[in-house]
Design a protein around this motif. Structure first.
Motif, PDB file in Angstrom:
ATOM      1  N   LYS A   2      10.693  -5.729 -12.616  1.00  0.00           N
ATOM      2  CA  LYS A   2      10.423  -5.013 -11.380  1.00  0.00           C
ATOM      3  C   LYS A   2       8.943  -4.647 -11.309  1.00  0.00           C
ATOM      4  N   LEU A   3       8.318  -4.967 -10.167  1.00  0.00           N
ATOM      5  CA  LEU A   3       6.910  -4.669  -9.980  1.00  0.00           C
ATOM      6  C   LEU A   3       6.732  -3.268  -9.419  1.00  0.00           C
ATOM      7  N   SER A   4       5.690  -2.595  -9.855  1.00  0.00           N
ATOM      8  CA  SER A   4       5.381  -1.275  -9.311  1.00  0.00           C
ATOM      9  C   SER A   4       4.888  -1.440  -7.869  1.00  0.00           C
ATOM     10  N   ARG A   5       4.898  -0.349  -7.136  1.00  0.00           N
ATOM     11  CA  ARG A   5       4.443  -0.370  -5.744  1.00  0.00           C
ATOM     12  C   ARG A   5       2.994  -0.860  -5.669  1.00  0.00           C
ATOM     13  N   ASN A   6       2.133  -0.378  -6.553  1.00  0.00           N
ATOM     14  CA  ASN A   6       0.729  -0.789  -6.512  1.00  0.00           C
ATOM     15  C   ASN A   6       0.567  -2.281  -6.777  1.00  0.00           C
ATOM     16  N   ARG A   7       1.368  -2.829  -7.670  1.00  0.00           N
ATOM     17  CA  ARG A   7       1.288  -4.264  -7.935  1.00  0.00           C
ATOM     18  C   ARG A   7       1.778  -5.068  -6.746  1.00  0.00           C
ATOM     19  N   ARG A   8       2.841  -4.604  -6.104  1.00  0.00           N
ATOM     20  CA  ARG A   8       3.333  -5.303  -4.907  1.00  0.00           C
ATOM     21  C   ARG A   8       2.260  -5.288  -3.814  1.00  0.00           C
ATOM     22  N   ALA A  10      -0.974  -4.994  -4.274  1.00  0.00           N
ATOM     23  CA  ALA A  10      -2.063  -5.870  -4.728  1.00  0.00           C
ATOM     24  C   ALA A  10      -1.724  -7.328  -4.437  1.00  0.00           C
ATOM     25  N   ILE A  11      -0.462  -7.690  -4.574  1.00  0.00           N
ATOM     26  CA  ILE A  11      -0.032  -9.058  -4.260  1.00  0.00           C
ATOM     27  C   ILE A  11      -0.192  -9.337  -2.770  1.00  0.00           C
ATOM     28  N   HIS A  95       1.932   1.674   3.577  1.00  0.00           N
ATOM     29  CA  HIS A  95       1.349   0.983   2.425  1.00  0.00           C
ATOM     30  C   HIS A  95       1.193  -0.515   2.700  1.00  0.00           C
TER      31      HIS A  95
END
Length: 164
Positions: A2-8, A10-11, A95
């Motif tokens: 599971k990706l963190s919100r910040n990583r999502r 950033a993607i 976001h």
């Protein structure tokens, strides 16, 4: 995994920049400067243009010694404002909208720093301006930010207690 919100987010930013730059490279490679290729005849075409300014060619005629620093500062200021809005909200749509704005701003900023302007190519025949993928991301993200902020303000106003 599971990706963190910040990583999502950033993607989303990275994919927006990648789509913008890839489309601009393809246009520069495949369409001669100022040439036009119909996509949907009478409605949509790709026209290879170069814009030294910002939206609607604002600042394009300004001397480069002033234009470049001004546009870089405006872009960075807009990006900082967007990040500030995103950090103050828990709303996932704010976001995502902010990530689109950041990706579009970075796409055009990169073009501007490398080439001195941006490659525009999307021409919708009933709209008088030519734009690019970064402009679309900024427009959609900006509109979504404004709508969500208005909706959030209205919702907070409804929930506020009255002392009548």
């Amino acid at each position: 995994m599971k990706l963190s919100r910040n990583r999502r987010l950033a993607i989303v930013v990275a994919l927006t920049v990648a789509a913008d730059w890839a489309s601009k490279v393809a246009v520069r490679r495949e369409i001669p400067f100022e040439a036009e290729r119909d996509v949907v005849e009478g409605w949509l075409s790709f026209q290879h243009h170069f814009n030294k300014g910002i939206a609607f060619s604002w600042f394009a005629d300004m001397p480069s010694s002033w234009r470049m620093p001004l546009l870089v500062l405006l872009t960075l200021g807009g990006m900082l404002a967007t990040v500030s809005i995103m950090r103050q909200s828990r709303d996932r749509w704010i976001h995502v909208a902010g990530a689109l704005v950041l990706g579009g701003a970075l796409g055009n900023l990169g073009d501007r720093l490398v080439d001195g302007g941006v490659t525009d190519f999307i021409f919708v025949h009933f709209f008088p301006y030519i734009f690019n993928v970064a402009d679309i991301a900024i427009s959609i993200g900006g509109a979504l930010l404004v709508l969500r902020m208005i909706f959030d303000t209205a919702r907070r106003d409804e929930a506020a207690p009255t002392h009548a």
